[in-house]
Write a protein that holds these residues in place. Structure first.
Motif, PDB file in Angstrom:
ATOM      1  N   SER A   3       5.728  81.988  60.045  1.00  0.00           N
ATOM      2  CA  SER A   3       6.842  81.326  60.713  1.00  0.00           C
ATOM      3  C   SER A   3       8.173  82.023  60.439  1.00  0.00           C
ATOM      4  CB  SER A   3       6.922  79.866  60.263  1.00  0.00           C
ATOM      5  OG  SER A   3       7.102  79.791  58.857  1.00  0.00           O
ATOM      6  N   VAL A   4       9.020  82.048  61.487  1.00  0.00           N
ATOM      7  CA  VAL A   4      10.337  82.683  61.418  1.00  0.00           C
ATOM      8  C   VAL A   4      11.362  81.731  62.033  1.00  0.00           C
ATOM      9  CG1 VAL A   4      11.751  84.628  62.196  1.00  0.00           C
ATOM     10  CG2 VAL A   4       9.348  84.994  61.614  1.00  0.00           C
ATOM     11  N   LEU A   5      12.498  81.587  61.353  1.00  0.00           N
ATOM     12  CA  LEU A   5      13.620  80.795  61.861  1.00  0.00           C
ATOM     13  C   LEU A   5      14.787  81.733  62.113  1.00  0.00           C
ATOM     14  CD1 LEU A   5      14.903  78.014  62.488  1.00  0.00           C
ATOM     15  CD2 LEU A   5      15.650  77.972  60.091  1.00  0.00           C
ATOM     16  N   PHE A   6      15.362  81.674  63.316  1.00  0.00           N
ATOM     17  CA  PHE A   6      16.528  82.463  63.687  1.00  0.00           C
ATOM     18  C   PHE A   6      17.756  81.562  63.602  1.00  0.00           C
ATOM     19  CE2 PHE A   6      12.893  84.342  65.757  1.00  0.00           C
ATOM     20  CZ  PHE A   6      13.057  85.691  65.478  1.00  0.00           C
ATOM     21  N   VAL A   7      18.842  82.074  62.992  1.00  0.00           N
ATOM     22  CA  VAL A   7      20.021  81.245  62.750  1.00  0.00           C
ATOM     23  C   VAL A   7      21.297  81.964  63.191  1.00  0.00           C
ATOM     24  CG1 VAL A   7      21.365  80.008  61.001  1.00  0.00           C
ATOM     25  CG2 VAL A   7      18.882  80.168  60.766  1.00  0.00           C
ATOM     26  N   CYS A   8      22.141  81.228  63.924  1.00  0.00           N
ATOM     27  CA  CYS A   8      23.488  81.694  64.254  1.00  0.00           C
ATOM     28  C   CYS A   8      24.454  80.540  63.992  1.00  0.00           C
ATOM     29  CB  CYS A   8      23.571  82.226  65.684  1.00  0.00           C
ATOM     30  SG  CYS A   8      23.392  80.999  67.007  1.00  0.00           S
ATOM     31  N   LEU A   9      25.641  80.579  64.561  1.00  0.00           N
ATOM     32  CA  LEU A   9      26.630  79.540  64.293  1.00  0.00           C
ATOM     33  C   LEU A   9      26.303  78.230  65.007  1.00  0.00           C
ATOM     34  CD1 LEU A   9      29.327  78.580  63.101  1.00  0.00           C
ATOM     35  CD2 LEU A   9      30.455  79.576  65.113  1.00  0.00           C
ATOM     36  N   GLY A  10      26.241  78.254  66.338  1.00  0.00           N
ATOM     37  CA  GLY A  10      26.083  77.017  67.097  1.00  0.00           C
ATOM     38  C   GLY A  10      24.709  76.769  67.677  1.00  0.00           C
ATOM     39  N   ASN A  11      23.829  77.767  67.605  1.00  0.00           N
ATOM     40  CA  ASN A  11      22.473  77.672  68.153  1.00  0.00           C
ATOM     41  C   ASN A  11      22.470  77.462  69.662  1.00  0.00           C
ATOM     42  OD1 ASN A  11      19.540  75.576  67.725  1.00  0.00           O
ATOM     43  ND2 ASN A  11      19.601  77.788  67.833  1.00  0.00           N
TER      44      ASN A  11
END
Length: 149
Positions: A3-11
């Protein structure tokens, strides 16, 4: 790696686009995305991003924004962030003793000499962002393949 989670500021731009791109290239890996801020929780991606993605055959229609939480460290094998600010915000929520890797996405892109994925919400360069995300997704695919997926 499962599993991989991608993260930015506001999604609403970078991380949901990264999720959509990566899930197509690695369908055997569970993908999700989140934002470090809760500004847009429950909202679909910013309209210009799915429009640019659709032109490339990338479907983002099922994605909705959510906020990153400490439990994500337990739920994902790898957390991939779009810039240094995201990385610092994610790390600030790391539970004591947790060893989940948190890595920058942009350096995985071949042919790009950048440390961060520029936010197209501000730059307005949705196609340039997608170019970088697609290249970084190929780099991540190589990384997870080498990790034994």
């Amino acid at each position: 790696m499962e599993s991989v989670l991608f993260v930015c500021l506001g999604n609403i731009c970078r991380s949901p686009a990264a999720e959509a791109i990566f899930r197509e290239s690695c369908p055997n890996i569970q993908c999700d995305s989140a934002g470090t801020a809760g500004y847009h929780v429950g909202s679909p991606p910013y309209p210009e991003m799915p429009k640019a993605a659709r032109a490339r055959g990338i479907d983002m229609s099922d994605l909705r924004a959510r906020q990153f939480c400490a439990e994500d460290f337990r739920n994902f094998d790898l957390i991939v962030v779009m810039d240094q600010d995201n990385q610092e915000n994610v790390e600030s929520l790391r539970p004591a003793g947790d060893r989940t890797p948190v890595v920058l996405f942009a350096p995985m892109a071949a042919g790009f000499d950048v440390e961060a994925v520029p936010d197209p919400y501000y730059t307005r360069d949705f196609d340039g962002c997608l170019d970088l995300l697609e290249s970084a997704a190929q780099g991540l695919k190589r990384y997870v393949t080498q990790a034994g997926v």
